[in-house]
Design a protein around this motif. Structure first.
Motif, PDB file in Angstrom:
ATOM      1  N   ALA A 127       0.830  -1.203   0.000  1.00 51.80           N
ATOM      2  CA  ALA A 127       0.000   0.000   0.000  1.00 51.80           C
ATOM      3  C   ALA A 127       0.867   1.256   0.000  1.00 51.80           C
ATOM      4  O   ALA A 127       0.575   2.237  -0.700  1.00 51.80           O
ATOM      5  CB  ALA A 127      -0.936   0.001   1.207  1.00 51.80           C
ATOM      6  N   GLY A 128       1.950   1.228   0.775  1.00 49.70           N
ATOM      7  CA  GLY A 128       2.852   2.375   0.806  1.00 49.70           C
ATOM      8  C   GLY A 128       3.513   2.620  -0.538  1.00 49.70           C
ATOM      9  O   GLY A 128       3.621   3.760  -1.004  1.00 49.70           O
ATOM     10  N   TYR A 129       3.960   1.548  -1.181  1.00 51.76           N
ATOM     11  CA  TYR A 129       4.597   1.681  -2.491  1.00 51.76           C
ATOM     12  C   TYR A 129       3.604   2.197  -3.525  1.00 51.76           C
ATOM     13  O   TYR A 129       3.923   3.113  -4.308  1.00 51.76           O
ATOM     14  CB  TYR A 129       5.155   0.324  -2.924  1.00 51.76           C
ATOM     15  CG  TYR A 129       5.814   0.342  -4.279  1.00 51.76           C
ATOM     16  CD1 TYR A 129       6.998   1.038  -4.494  1.00 51.76           C
ATOM     17  CD2 TYR A 129       5.253  -0.346  -5.351  1.00 51.76           C
ATOM     18  CE1 TYR A 129       7.605   1.051  -5.742  1.00 51.76           C
ATOM     19  CE2 TYR A 129       5.845  -0.339  -6.598  1.00 51.76           C
ATOM     20  CZ  TYR A 129       7.026   0.363  -6.789  1.00 51.76           C
ATOM     21  OH  TYR A 129       7.616   0.390  -8.036  1.00 51.76           O
ATOM     22  N   LEU A 130       2.392   1.646  -3.520  1.00 51.05           N
ATOM     23  CA  LEU A 130       1.360   2.105  -4.452  1.00 51.05           C
ATOM     24  C   LEU A 130       1.057   3.581  -4.238  1.00 51.05           C
ATOM     25  O   LEU A 130       0.930   4.354  -5.198  1.00 51.05           O
ATOM     26  CB  LEU A 130       0.075   1.295  -4.264  1.00 51.05           C
ATOM     27  CG  LEU A 130      -0.074  -0.021  -5.000  1.00 51.05           C
ATOM     28  CD1 LEU A 130      -1.389  -0.676  -4.605  1.00 51.05           C
ATOM     29  CD2 LEU A 130      -0.030   0.186  -6.508  1.00 51.05           C
ATOM     30  N   ALA A 131       0.887   3.974  -2.972  1.00 52.22           N
ATOM     31  CA  ALA A 131       0.562   5.372  -2.661  1.00 52.22           C
ATOM     32  C   ALA A 131       1.672   6.300  -3.135  1.00 52.22           C
ATOM     33  O   ALA A 131       1.416   7.367  -3.709  1.00 52.22           O
ATOM     34  CB  ALA A 131       0.322   5.529  -1.162  1.00 52.22           C
ATOM     35  N   LYS A 132       2.924   5.903  -2.896  1.00 52.29           N
ATOM     36  CA  LYS A 132       4.053   6.732  -3.343  1.00 52.29           C
ATOM     37  C   LYS A 132       4.056   6.883  -4.864  1.00 52.29           C
ATOM     38  O   LYS A 132       4.179   8.002  -5.395  1.00 52.29           O
ATOM     39  CB  LYS A 132       5.374   6.125  -2.884  1.00 52.29           C
ATOM     40  CG  LYS A 132       6.607   6.913  -3.361  1.00 52.29           C
ATOM     41  CD  LYS A 132       7.892   6.264  -2.928  1.00 52.29           C
ATOM     42  CE  LYS A 132       8.290   5.116  -3.818  1.00 52.29           C
ATOM     43  NZ  LYS A 132       8.883   5.575  -5.110  1.00 52.29           N
ATOM     44  N   GLU A 133       3.909   5.746  -5.564  1.00 49.27           N
ATOM     45  CA  GLU A 133       3.930   5.790  -7.018  1.00 49.27           C
ATOM     46  C   GLU A 133       2.773   6.625  -7.563  1.00 49.27           C
ATOM     47  O   GLU A 133       2.927   7.371  -8.540  1.00 49.27           O
ATOM     48  CB  GLU A 133       3.868   4.372  -7.583  1.00 49.27           C
ATOM     49  CG  GLU A 133       5.109   3.533  -7.299  1.00 49.27           C
ATOM     50  CD  GLU A 133       6.339   4.093  -7.982  1.00 49.27           C
ATOM     51  OE1 GLU A 133       6.382   4.058  -9.226  1.00 49.27           O
ATOM     52  OE2 GLU A 133       7.243   4.577  -7.278  1.00 49.27           O
ATOM     53  N   ILE A 187       7.491   7.300   2.948  1.00 45.86           N
ATOM     54  CA  ILE A 187       7.297   7.785   1.581  1.00 45.86           C
ATOM     55  C   ILE A 187       7.124   9.302   1.519  1.00 45.86           C
ATOM     56  O   ILE A 187       7.334   9.905   0.465  1.00 45.86           O
ATOM     57  CB  ILE A 187       6.090   7.098   0.908  1.00 45.86           C
ATOM     58  CG1 ILE A 187       4.765   7.548   1.542  1.00 45.86           C
ATOM     59  CG2 ILE A 187       6.216   5.590   0.960  1.00 45.86           C
ATOM     60  CD1 ILE A 187       3.529   6.996   0.835  1.00 45.86           C
ATOM     61  N   GLY A 188       6.759   9.914   2.661  1.00 46.33           N
ATOM     62  CA  GLY A 188       6.500  11.347   2.672  1.00 46.33           C
ATOM     63  C   GLY A 188       7.640  12.199   2.141  1.00 46.33           C
ATOM     64  O   GLY A 188       7.419  13.115   1.329  1.00 46.33           O
ATOM     65  N   PRO A 189       8.898  11.945   2.577  1.00 47.27           N
ATOM     66  CA  PRO A 189      10.005  12.786   2.098  1.00 47.27           C
ATOM     67  C   PRO A 189      10.159  12.782   0.576  1.00 47.27           C
ATOM     68  O   PRO A 189      10.488  13.816  -0.024  1.00 47.27           O
ATOM     69  CB  PRO A 189      11.229  12.153   2.778  1.00 47.27           C
ATOM     70  CG  PRO A 189      10.679  11.497   4.003  1.00 47.27           C
ATOM     71  CD  PRO A 189       9.325  10.982   3.604  1.00 47.27           C
ATOM     72  N   TYR A 190       9.908  11.653  -0.057  1.00 49.74           N
ATOM     73  CA  TYR A 190      10.109  11.553  -1.504  1.00 49.74           C
ATOM     74  C   TYR A 190       8.950  12.182  -2.279  1.00 49.74           C
ATOM     75  O   TYR A 190       9.136  12.659  -3.399  1.00 49.74           O
ATOM     76  CB  TYR A 190      10.321  10.086  -1.887  1.00 49.74           C
ATOM     77  CG  TYR A 190      11.543   9.534  -1.191  1.00 49.74           C
ATOM     78  CD1 TYR A 190      12.817   9.823  -1.665  1.00 49.74           C
ATOM     79  CD2 TYR A 190      11.418   8.794  -0.021  1.00 49.74           C
ATOM     80  CE1 TYR A 190      13.943   9.357  -1.006  1.00 49.74           C
ATOM     81  CE2 TYR A 190      12.542   8.333   0.649  1.00 49.74           C
ATOM     82  CZ  TYR A 190      13.802   8.614   0.153  1.00 49.74           C
ATOM     83  OH  TYR A 190      14.917   8.174   0.816  1.00 49.74           O
TER      84      TYR A 190
END
Length: 312
Positions: A77-83, A162-165
């Motif tokens: 979920a974190g990876y999807l949200a970042k992308e 993921i926030g910083p990126y």
């Protein structure tokens, strides 16, 4: 097709006959076991993509080790949200040197990131007042509130990863200024990043409603483009399997299919004791075979959601 997948020429995409959203149909008769389409591994969104991510992969791996098997879904979920958030920044940041911030951008744009898209009514999209008003006292209240609490916790954890990126992708030329050589290009996060909670909730909805396991022996769940858009039926007309050699997903006709029929997949067997209709709603955001709005069913205290009282 751009990723070397195969798509049968008899397939077309149009509005589904089963509620909101799109579906896949055949324009000519299809024989039993005929190949409908293939999805190569590199077109799927997998746990391997997440833990090998150049920005967050190391942190994702640490999270999985700390959280155990349940951490896989959080990481996905974190990876999807970042992308997804990076894909939204494409074309808006003059400082970008990359042609694409997310390799999955076009696919991510097809997913239900908000309530109502593809008729998606998942409880993760509801506000707290609606949950208390409509679900309290129902068979799905406890499971729904526990899921929402788990996702709220995941948002706080993922914000730091993921926030910083996401903030770095949003930086403009005016933000640059002078930097010492030892200063990081990745900004520090102060508070919850704007848009991140909504993206994480949408990512969890995508994982809960659209993911597929690699095989019966592995719990890793992936997103498989095109296969994940097929509507549900308890008597599906397609079958799918993964080639263990290269990870390609093959989708074939389970039986002969007539021209004009919609391709249908089985999300979960409706006869499973562990998946009664109220749990189907908690997991997938809809009730099979019911076109009436969920809110109307809840307000009418439908037996799908409320236990029947024994007559005295």
């Amino acid at each position: 097709k751009s990723q070397d997948g195969q798509v049968n020429d008899k397939i077309e995409i149009k509005l589904s006959d089963r509620g909101g959203g799109f579906g896949a149909f055949v324009t000519a008769p299809v024989e039993e076991n005929e190949l409908l389409f293939t999805v190569p591994r590199n077109a799927c969104v997998t746990l391997s993509d997440a833990i090998s991510d150049s920005n967050c992969g190391e942190a994702f791996g640490t999270l999985i080790k700390a959280a155990g098997p349940g951490g896989n879904t959080v990481v996905m979920a974190g990876y999807l949200a970042k992308e997804y958030l990076l894909s939204k920044e494409e074309g808006t940041n003059k400082n970008d040197k990359e042609s694409s911030l997310s390799k999955f951008g076009p696919y991510l744009a097809t997913l239900p990131w908000e309530r109502g898209i593809n008729n998606q009514e998942h409880v993760l999209f509801w506000n707290g007042d609606d949950v208390e008003k409509l679900l309290k006292g129902s068979l799905c209240y406890r499971e729904s509130t526990e899921l929402r609490a788990e996702v709220d916790l995941a948002i706080k954890v993922l914000n730091g990863i993921i926030g910083p990126y996401v903030l770095a992708a949003r930086k403009s030329d005016e933000d640059e200024g002078f930097k010492f050589p030892w200063q990081s290009d990745v900004p520090k996060v102060r508070g919850i990043v704007d848009g991140l909670p909504e993206a994480v909730k949408g990512a969890f909805v995508c994982m809960l409603t659209r993911s597929f396991q690699d095989n019966e022996l592995e719990a890793n769940e992936n997103l498989v483009p095109m296969l994940d858009m097929l509507q549900h039926a308890d008597d599906p007309n397609i079958s799918h399997s993964m080639n263990e050699d290269d990870g390609t997903v093959e989708v074939r006709a389970k039986r002969a299919i007539t021209a004009g029929e919609e391709l249908l997949n089985q999300y979960r067997a409706e006869t499973e004791e562990t998946m009664p209709y109220h749990r189907f709603f908690s997991r997938f955001g809809f009730v099979p075979g019911i076109s009436e709005p969920i809110e109307d069913l809840l307000e009418d205290r439908s037996s799908i959601f409320y236990p029947l009282k024994a007559e005295v």
